[in-house]
Design a protein around this motif. Sequence first.
Motif, PDB file in Angstrom:
ATOM      1  N   LYS A  39       0.785  -1.136   0.065  1.00 34.10           N
ATOM      2  CA  LYS A  39      -0.020   0.138   0.166  1.00 34.10           C
ATOM      3  C   LYS A  39       0.959   1.392   0.011  1.00 34.10           C
ATOM      4  O   LYS A  39       1.828   1.384   0.796  1.00 34.10           O
ATOM      5  CB  LYS A  39      -0.862   0.131   1.306  1.00 34.10           C
ATOM      6  CG  LYS A  39      -2.084  -0.984   1.369  1.00 34.10           C
ATOM      7  CD  LYS A  39      -2.697  -0.789   2.630  1.00 34.10           C
ATOM      8  CE  LYS A  39      -4.082  -1.514   2.807  1.00 34.10           C
ATOM      9  NZ  LYS A  39      -4.803  -1.374   3.907  1.00 34.10           N
ATOM     10  N   TYR A  70       2.186   7.733   3.584  1.00 39.27           N
ATOM     11  CA  TYR A  70       2.434   6.379   4.248  1.00 39.27           C
ATOM     12  C   TYR A  70       2.618   5.343   3.427  1.00 39.27           C
ATOM     13  O   TYR A  70       2.131   5.161   2.081  1.00 39.27           O
ATOM     14  CB  TYR A  70       1.121   6.219   5.087  1.00 39.27           C
ATOM     15  CG  TYR A  70      -0.002   5.932   4.588  1.00 39.27           C
ATOM     16  CD1 TYR A  70      -0.488   4.691   4.254  1.00 39.27           C
ATOM     17  CD2 TYR A  70      -0.900   6.900   4.422  1.00 39.27           C
ATOM     18  CE1 TYR A  70      -1.692   4.519   3.831  1.00 39.27           C
ATOM     19  CE2 TYR A  70      -2.094   6.693   4.056  1.00 39.27           C
ATOM     20  CZ  TYR A  70      -2.721   5.394   3.418  1.00 39.27           C
ATOM     21  OH  TYR A  70      -3.873   5.367   3.199  1.00 39.27           O
ATOM     22  N   GLN A  74       2.747   0.669   3.449  1.00 42.22           N
ATOM     23  CA  GLN A  74       2.655  -0.690   3.979  1.00 42.22           C
ATOM     24  C   GLN A  74       2.920  -1.756   3.352  1.00 42.22           C
ATOM     25  O   GLN A  74       2.783  -1.839   2.236  1.00 42.22           O
ATOM     26  CB  GLN A  74       1.130  -0.560   4.668  1.00 42.22           C
ATOM     27  CG  GLN A  74       0.849  -1.614   5.653  1.00 42.22           C
ATOM     28  CD  GLN A  74      -0.430  -2.219   5.940  1.00 42.22           C
ATOM     29  OE1 GLN A  74      -1.327  -2.884   5.186  1.00 42.22           O
ATOM     30  NE2 GLN A  74      -1.003  -1.718   6.880  1.00 42.22           N
ATOM     31  N   ARG A 108       2.663  -5.756   3.520  1.00 46.92           N
ATOM     32  CA  ARG A 108       2.159  -6.862   4.465  1.00 46.92           C
ATOM     33  C   ARG A 108       2.302  -8.169   4.118  1.00 46.92           C
ATOM     34  O   ARG A 108       1.928  -8.542   2.650  1.00 46.92           O
ATOM     35  CB  ARG A 108       0.539  -6.435   4.927  1.00 46.92           C
ATOM     36  CG  ARG A 108      -0.008  -7.798   5.682  1.00 46.92           C
ATOM     37  CD  ARG A 108      -1.367  -7.342   6.151  1.00 46.92           C
ATOM     38  NE  ARG A 108      -1.885  -8.232   7.292  1.00 46.92           N
ATOM     39  CZ  ARG A 108      -3.016  -7.986   8.023  1.00 46.92           C
ATOM     40  NH1 ARG A 108      -3.236  -6.775   8.155  1.00 46.92           N
ATOM     41  NH2 ARG A 108      -3.412  -8.950   8.847  1.00 46.92           N
ATOM     42  N   THR A 113       3.800  -7.177   9.433  1.00 45.53           N
ATOM     43  CA  THR A 113       3.164  -5.924   8.775  1.00 45.53           C
ATOM     44  C   THR A 113       4.210  -4.806   9.164  1.00 45.53           C
ATOM     45  O   THR A 113       4.606  -4.553  10.259  1.00 45.53           O
ATOM     46  CB  THR A 113       1.844  -5.514   9.103  1.00 45.53           C
ATOM     47  OG1 THR A 113       0.823  -6.370   8.886  1.00 45.53           O
ATOM     48  CG2 THR A 113       1.374  -4.045   8.437  1.00 45.53           C
ATOM     49  N   ASP A 148       4.821  -0.857   8.664  1.00 42.37           N
ATOM     50  CA  ASP A 148       4.143   0.571   8.486  1.00 42.37           C
ATOM     51  C   ASP A 148       5.251   1.592   8.559  1.00 42.37           C
ATOM     52  O   ASP A 148       5.859   1.398   9.453  1.00 42.37           O
ATOM     53  CB  ASP A 148       2.895   0.767   9.361  1.00 42.37           C
ATOM     54  CG  ASP A 148       1.816  -0.164   9.100  1.00 42.37           C
ATOM     55  OD1 ASP A 148       1.292  -0.206   8.110  1.00 42.37           O
ATOM     56  OD2 ASP A 148       1.223  -0.846  10.115  1.00 42.37           O
ATOM     57  N   THR A 149       5.003   2.633   7.481  1.00 41.19           N
ATOM     58  CA  THR A 149       6.031   3.496   7.470  1.00 41.19           C
ATOM     59  C   THR A 149       5.165   4.983   7.062  1.00 41.19           C
ATOM     60  O   THR A 149       4.438   4.858   6.418  1.00 41.19           O
ATOM     61  CB  THR A 149       7.268   3.322   6.962  1.00 41.19           C
ATOM     62  OG1 THR A 149       8.070   4.540   6.629  1.00 41.19           O
ATOM     63  CG2 THR A 149       6.834   3.044   5.371  1.00 41.19           C
ATOM     64  N   TRP A 204       8.339   4.325  11.839  1.00 41.48           N
ATOM     65  CA  TRP A 204       7.837   2.958  11.324  1.00 41.48           C
ATOM     66  C   TRP A 204       7.376   2.228  12.618  1.00 41.48           C
ATOM     67  O   TRP A 204       7.846   2.513  13.695  1.00 41.48           O
ATOM     68  CB  TRP A 204       8.935   2.148  10.343  1.00 41.48           C
ATOM     69  CG  TRP A 204      10.446   2.177  11.211  1.00 41.48           C
ATOM     70  CD1 TRP A 204      11.363   2.864  11.463  1.00 41.48           C
ATOM     71  CD2 TRP A 204      10.596   0.937  12.081  1.00 41.48           C
ATOM     72  NE1 TRP A 204      12.340   2.568  12.327  1.00 41.48           N
ATOM     73  CE2 TRP A 204      11.761   1.272  12.743  1.00 41.48           C
ATOM     74  CE3 TRP A 204       9.755   0.015  12.583  1.00 41.48           C
ATOM     75  CZ2 TRP A 204      12.576   0.489  13.783  1.00 41.48           C
ATOM     76  CZ3 TRP A 204      10.502  -1.073  13.638  1.00 41.48           C
ATOM     77  CH2 TRP A 204      11.774  -0.787  14.228  1.00 41.48           C
TER      78      TRP A 204
END
Length: 195
Positions: A160, A171, A173, A175, A180, A182-183, A189
């Motif tokens: 994403k 942002y 992601q 996964r 997962t 995220d950043t 992150w």
Amino acid sequence: PVFDARGRVSGSGLRGRCVAHFARMETRLEYDNKKRSLELHATEHFVSDDSVVLTVQGKLNTKTGACEGGLSLRKRFFPEATNRWYTRADLGASYETATDEIRYGAEAKKSFELTADGLLTLDVEGGVQISAARRRTWNGRVEVSQKIFNFTEDQDLKLKVGYDAAKRRPYGQIRENNWTLDTDLRKNWSLKYDL
């Protein structure tokens, strides 16, 4: 029990009765570089036949021992297959121990398939919440999502990239089955592992 795409039991013999369906509790470990601590998260959803969802969640900071929790009750409205422009919407209320206030709100989400197989989508979502003290908060984001099945043997990936309008920042992601990342595509992150 077998759950359908809306989290409801199929083939259980309970259809048409006002009962809640119990999904498996979701638990995960989460670490982010800002808090620099490991947290244990747990979430349980109870879904009725008419798409009313009660969600109970909590988290424990393993470094400080601090606990937080919350619950939400919302009604979900799903798009009809014959109406390509209808948007999924949620209406309801929520409570969080961190703020100690009840919020009422509405959210909507629309997905546009960018490829014939539906693996690449453009998702637009937004919502507004208002507290008992009449404080308003809103959220809105636009993201492109790509699913990759069998990236490796027994491993699927979902990528994403998006923009959060409320926070005014991009942002991303990545996964896979259990992990997962995220950043905010800058310096922050978080890493999550589903138990």
